[in-house]
Motif scaffolding. Structure first.
Motif, PDB file in Angstrom:
ATOM      1  N   ASP A 112       0.664  -1.104   0.148  1.00  0.00           N
ATOM      2  CA  ASP A 112      -0.148   0.127   0.000  1.00  0.00           C
ATOM      3  C   ASP A 112       0.925   1.129   0.027  1.00  0.00           C
ATOM      4  OD1 ASP A 112      -2.648  -1.145  -0.238  1.00  0.00           O
ATOM      5  OD2 ASP A 112      -2.698  -1.362   2.239  1.00  0.00           O
ATOM      6  N   MET A 115       2.358   1.616  -3.862  1.00  0.00           N
ATOM      7  CA  MET A 115       1.532   2.268  -4.421  1.00  0.00           C
ATOM      8  C   MET A 115       0.919   3.587  -4.173  1.00  0.00           C
ATOM      9  SD  MET A 115       1.548  -0.048  -6.874  1.00  0.00           S
ATOM     10  CE  MET A 115       0.308   0.766  -7.981  1.00  0.00           C
ATOM     11  N   ASN A 116       0.671   3.980  -3.009  1.00  0.00           N
ATOM     12  CA  ASN A 116       0.081   5.031  -2.646  1.00  0.00           C
ATOM     13  C   ASN A 116       1.141   6.243  -2.883  1.00  0.00           C
ATOM     14  OD1 ASN A 116      -2.404   3.992  -1.558  1.00  0.00           O
ATOM     15  ND2 ASN A 116      -1.612   4.082   0.500  1.00  0.00           N
ATOM     16  N   TYR A 187      -4.005   6.933 -14.514  1.00  0.00           N
ATOM     17  CA  TYR A 187      -4.273   5.784 -13.749  1.00  0.00           C
ATOM     18  C   TYR A 187      -4.791   4.240 -14.292  1.00  0.00           C
ATOM     19  CZ  TYR A 187      -3.500   8.644  -9.366  1.00  0.00           C
ATOM     20  OH  TYR A 187      -2.790   9.462  -8.611  1.00  0.00           O
ATOM     21  N   LYS A 257      -7.709   2.543  -7.169  1.00  0.00           N
ATOM     22  CA  LYS A 257      -8.273   1.224  -6.817  1.00  0.00           C
ATOM     23  C   LYS A 257      -7.879  -0.081  -7.682  1.00  0.00           C
ATOM     24  CE  LYS A 257     -11.517   2.002  -2.792  1.00  0.00           C
ATOM     25  NZ  LYS A 257     -10.607   1.115  -2.070  1.00  0.00           N
ATOM     26  N   LYS A 260      -4.384  -0.528  -8.114  1.00  0.00           N
ATOM     27  CA  LYS A 260      -3.827  -1.416  -7.238  1.00  0.00           C
ATOM     28  C   LYS A 260      -4.219  -2.856  -7.209  1.00  0.00           C
ATOM     29  CE  LYS A 260      -3.477   2.067  -3.278  1.00  0.00           C
ATOM     30  NZ  LYS A 260      -4.029   2.390  -2.078  1.00  0.00           N
ATOM     31  N   GLN A 264      -1.509  -5.865  -7.551  1.00  0.00           N
ATOM     32  CA  GLN A 264      -1.704  -6.901  -6.613  1.00  0.00           C
ATOM     33  C   GLN A 264      -1.762  -8.303  -6.939  1.00  0.00           C
ATOM     34  OE1 GLN A 264      -1.735  -6.179  -2.762  1.00  0.00           O
ATOM     35  NE2 GLN A 264      -1.008  -8.483  -3.142  1.00  0.00           N
TER      36      GLN A 264
END
Length: 272
Positions: A112, A115-116, A187, A257, A260, A264
């Protein structure tokens, strides 16, 4: 012990964010982004530029704000801004995957935080290059055109700014609104680039995502139309300006999201 772990995590998150910011905000990459945006902006109004206009009185010159605002109505120029942003940001994802950089990054921080930090840095970079590029374009165009506009009544709540040099503020707001609309597009393009790690795919994905968004929302009311909302910052009221920011922020969070989830999945499948 818990407090020490929390402090360590905070330092790791801060370090990760700074690393991503330093990575994007190098002089070369920053100048590349700003110059690309400025070149696109100048080209979009190049038909109105003439050497003779340098000596014209301000009353006869075209308005920089008016003309750049008009160009944002047309999708072809907005798509070029998307491509410029994608070249400087989205291409970092396939580059990292190909160079097997991600496993080393994951050793230093959690998923997290990684990625953030990256997504925040991309958003900040896009905002900076859009504002910087439009301001640079304004400076380049200023001898041939004027920043003030005589059609200030069309600018709603920004009308008091438009008859003076304060119109530069509107130019900043215009570019900020455009930047906010490009962030979720980049994104989503990044999600595609993660699935298919290729720099050309990364740039092309931004272009196609942009047109898909415009195609599927074009017939919707302006409050949900991506095309309408990207064309100008809200003019009717402060509430409309805030709505633009909130709308694009929600779109960015949803797109983040998606990025991510795709990354993931790549990690879980051992494809990093």
């Amino acid at each position: 012990m818990k407090s020490k772990k929390k402090m360590k995590r905070k330092r790791m998150k801060k370090g990760m964010l700074l690393a991503e910011l330093y990575r994007l905000f190098t002089v070369r990459r920053l100048m590349t982004g700003i110059f690309l945006v400025a070149i696109i902006a100048v080209i979009s109004v190049s038909d109105l530029i003439s050497i003779d206009s340098i000596n014209w009185p301000a009353e006869l010159k075209q308005s920089i704000c008016d003309q750049l605002q008009i160009t944002l109505v047309f999708d072809r120029y907005k798509s070029l801004y998307v491509i410029a942003a994608s070249i400087c940001t989205v291409t970092t994802f396939p580059s990292d995957i190909k160079n097997h950089v991600l496993p080393y990054i994951r050793q230093r921080t959690d998923f997290d935080s990684m990625m953030n930090a990256r997504l925040f840095a991309i958003a900040a970079y896009i905002i900076v290059i859009m504002i910087g590029g439009f301001l640079l374009a304004g400076v380049v165009l200023n001898p041939f055109m004027t920043i003030e506009t005589r059609g200030s009544s069309l600018y709603g709540i920004f009308q008091p700014l438009m008859n003076s040099k304060a119109a530069w503020i509107y130019l900043v707001l215009m570019s900020f609104n455009l930047a906010m609309s490009i962030i979720p597009v980049c994104y989503l393009a990044a999600a595609v680039a993660i699935l298919k790690p290729d720099e050309y795919v990364a740039v092309g994905a931004g272009f196609f995502v942009f047109y898909l968004l415009f195609y599927f929302t074009g017939s919707l009311p302006w409050i949900l139309s991506y095309s309408s909302l990207t064309s100008e910052p809200g003019r009717a009221s402060v509430g409309e300006v805030i709505y633009h920011v909130v709308f694009f922020t929600i779109c960015s969070l949803a797109a983040a999201k998606c990025v991510k989830a795709v990354m993931q999945k790549r990690f879980l499948n051992g494809m990093d």
